[in-house]
Write a protein that holds these residues in place. Structure first.
Motif: not given
Length: 252
Positions: A100-101, A154-155, A157
């Protein structure tokens, strides 16, 4: 021949500039924001006023990979002699989830090596392990941080269980390298207490979190600054007639 002016006389009396001891705070946004009103860095600066300078070298968003690169640009032998303590406070970004990041994420084994490398570098410029304090990342309140992530598109992270791994690794590095460590992750969750009030958005510190960090860091830092004198005399001790008797000597 030029006559000596009053300013020349003053410079001659004072001599070389008074060396000012320094505490350097090195970290990510939690360090960068520490000089905000009520911040933990500002609190330390207040406690150490007239004894040493507290210098903020926090870099929002940075991980240990980037920090390791810039450290030699911040501290060299030429400016390290006045350092009495250095805090190294990274992990909140390193522990971001890779999927995610990926930009901030640093693998756990590299995080460990980066911390060791920074400690070794400091030692190479005559800042020994005894002057270094590692600080683990604080715990993550996932529900609050997820709201922040969603608001930015964003989801989630980061995960607190992952942060735990980095905090434990930081603690182990300190034990292996002989530095002090403030285990913020564990302290904030001691006795299974709700730590959410220590965080403003699930990741960064709230006023209560800043106070918590400052109060637990101070005993570690106090050992390193306890011998520092109050720089320049108390005003009531100065002479009205000949103040230079105390102010002109750089040893006071």
């Amino acid at each position: 021949m030029r006559r000596m002016s009053a300013s020349d006389s003053l410079l001659e009396a004072v001599g070389s500039a008074q060396p000012w001891p320094q505490v350097l705070l090195f970290g990510d946004s939690i360090t960068q924001f520490s000089f905000h009103q009520g911040g933990w860095g500002a609190s330390l600066a207040d406690q150490l006023v007239r004894k040493c300078d507290v210098i903020n070298r926090g870099f929002s968003g940075y991980n240990t990979r980037w920090a390791k690169i810039i450290l030699p640009r911040l501290i060299r032998k030429s400016n390290a002699e006045n350092l009495v303590a250095v805090t190294i406070f990274f992990g909140a970004n390193d522990s971001a989830l890779k999927d995610e990041n990926p930009k901030q994420h640093i693998p756990l084994d590299e995080y460990v090596e980066n911390l060791k490398s920074m400690i070794q570098y400091l030692k190479s410029v005559d800042v020994p392990e005894s002057k270094v304090i590692l600080i683990t990342p604080p715990p993550l309140c996932e529900s609050a941080w997820e709201k922040e992530c969603i608001a930015q598109g964003y989801k989630l992270n980061r995960m607190n269980l992952v942060v735990d791994e980095y905090a434990k690794a930081c603690l182990q590095v300190g034990q292996n390298c002989g530095t002090d460590v403030l285990d913020l992750w564990t302290l904030m969750q001691k006795d299974n207490k709700d730590f959410s009030s220590y965080l403003s958005d699930g990741l960064h510190l709230s006023p209560k979190g800043n106070e918590f960090l400052s109060s637990h860091l101070w005993p570690l830092l106090e050992k390193k600054v306890a011998s520092l004198p109050f720089i320049f005399p108390y005003w009531k001790d100065l002479s009205e007639i000949k103040p230079e008797l105390l102010l002109g000597d750089g040893d006071h």
